[in-house]
Design a protein around this motif. Structure first.
Motif, PDB file in Angstrom:
ATOM      1  N   SER A   5      42.209  31.863   5.780  1.00 47.90           N
ATOM      2  CA  SER A   5      43.516  31.781   5.122  1.00 47.90           C
ATOM      3  C   SER A   5      44.226  30.483   5.488  1.00 47.90           C
ATOM      4  O   SER A   5      44.004  29.911   6.545  1.00 47.90           O
ATOM      5  CB  SER A   5      44.388  32.983   5.486  1.00 47.90           C
ATOM      6  N   ILE A   6      45.052  30.043   4.560  1.00 51.46           N
ATOM      7  CA  ILE A   6      45.885  28.857   4.741  1.00 51.46           C
ATOM      8  C   ILE A   6      47.312  29.313   4.474  1.00 51.46           C
ATOM      9  O   ILE A   6      47.598  29.893   3.437  1.00 51.46           O
ATOM     10  CB  ILE A   6      45.505  27.751   3.736  1.00 51.46           C
ATOM     11  N   ARG A   7      48.185  29.072   5.406  1.00 52.84           N
ATOM     12  CA  ARG A   7      49.579  29.469   5.212  1.00 52.84           C
ATOM     13  C   ARG A   7      50.480  28.287   5.482  1.00 52.84           C
ATOM     14  O   ARG A   7      50.150  27.417   6.267  1.00 52.84           O
ATOM     15  CB  ARG A   7      49.944  30.657   6.084  1.00 52.84           C
ATOM     16  N   MET A  27      41.366  23.361  -6.112  1.00 56.12           N
ATOM     17  CA  MET A  27      40.338  22.600  -5.383  1.00 56.12           C
ATOM     18  C   MET A  27      39.324  23.521  -4.712  1.00 56.12           C
ATOM     19  O   MET A  27      38.114  23.276  -4.754  1.00 56.12           O
ATOM     20  CB  MET A  27      40.990  21.694  -4.340  1.00 56.12           C
ATOM     21  N   LEU A  28      39.810  24.601  -4.100  1.00 57.04           N
ATOM     22  CA  LEU A  28      38.899  25.538  -3.441  1.00 57.04           C
ATOM     23  C   LEU A  28      37.998  26.244  -4.457  1.00 57.04           C
ATOM     24  O   LEU A  28      36.801  26.437  -4.219  1.00 57.04           O
ATOM     25  CB  LEU A  28      39.686  26.564  -2.622  1.00 57.04           C
ATOM     26  N   ALA A  29      38.559  26.622  -5.608  1.00 59.18           N
ATOM     27  CA  ALA A  29      37.773  27.284  -6.651  1.00 59.18           C
ATOM     28  C   ALA A  29      36.706  26.345  -7.204  1.00 59.18           C
ATOM     29  O   ALA A  29      35.558  26.751  -7.417  1.00 59.18           O
ATOM     30  CB  ALA A  29      38.687  27.784  -7.770  1.00 59.18           C
ATOM     31  N   ALA A  34      35.800  31.879  -3.551  1.00 53.62           N
ATOM     32  CA  ALA A  34      36.634  32.915  -4.157  1.00 53.62           C
ATOM     33  C   ALA A  34      38.014  32.764  -3.512  1.00 53.62           C
ATOM     34  O   ALA A  34      38.126  32.728  -2.289  1.00 53.62           O
ATOM     35  CB  ALA A  34      36.067  34.295  -3.879  1.00 53.62           C
ATOM     36  N   VAL A  35      39.060  32.654  -4.336  1.00 56.36           N
ATOM     37  CA  VAL A  35      40.396  32.317  -3.819  1.00 56.36           C
ATOM     38  C   VAL A  35      41.430  33.266  -4.397  1.00 56.36           C
ATOM     39  O   VAL A  35      41.333  33.688  -5.545  1.00 56.36           O
ATOM     40  CB  VAL A  35      40.782  30.867  -4.224  1.00 56.36           C
ATOM     41  N   GLU A  58      44.142  32.845   0.553  1.00 57.58           N
ATOM     42  CA  GLU A  58      42.951  33.400   1.188  1.00 57.58           C
ATOM     43  C   GLU A  58      41.732  32.950   0.398  1.00 57.58           C
ATOM     44  O   GLU A  58      41.747  32.958  -0.828  1.00 57.58           O
ATOM     45  CB  GLU A  58      43.030  34.920   1.228  1.00 57.58           C
ATOM     46  N   TYR A  59      40.688  32.556   1.110  1.00 55.44           N
ATOM     47  CA  TYR A  59      39.473  32.121   0.436  1.00 55.44           C
ATOM     48  C   TYR A  59      38.247  32.514   1.256  1.00 55.44           C
ATOM     49  O   TYR A  59      38.324  32.754   2.458  1.00 55.44           O
ATOM     50  CB  TYR A  59      39.490  30.603   0.197  1.00 55.44           C
TER      51      TYR A  59
END
Length: 64
Positions: A5-7, A27-29, A34-35, A58-59
């Motif tokens: 996770s990134i917060r 960018m993550l997708a 999976a994001v 969350e990814y």
């Protein structure tokens, strides 16, 4: 691989707006993850007039 996770840090130097979150998700997708964006209520806000929320990205690896 477990979910990561990134917060954004509230009241700190890192505060992300909706556009920033959507760019990070994009960018993550594109990188194959999976994001999802999760909205969580900030604890300790019982005495406030309005509820504060924290948005967490969350990814994890895509399951195929």
């Amino acid at each position: 691989m477990a979910k990561q996770s990134i917060r954004s840090i509230r009241k700190g130097s890192v505060q992300w707006n909706e556009e920033d979150r959507l760019q990070m998700v994009s960018m993550l997708a594109k990188a194959g993850y999976a994001v999802q964006i999760v909205r969580k209520e900030v604890p300790g806000g019982e005495n406030r007039k309005s509820v504060q929320y924290e948005y967490v990205i969350e990814y994890g690896e895509k399951v195929e």
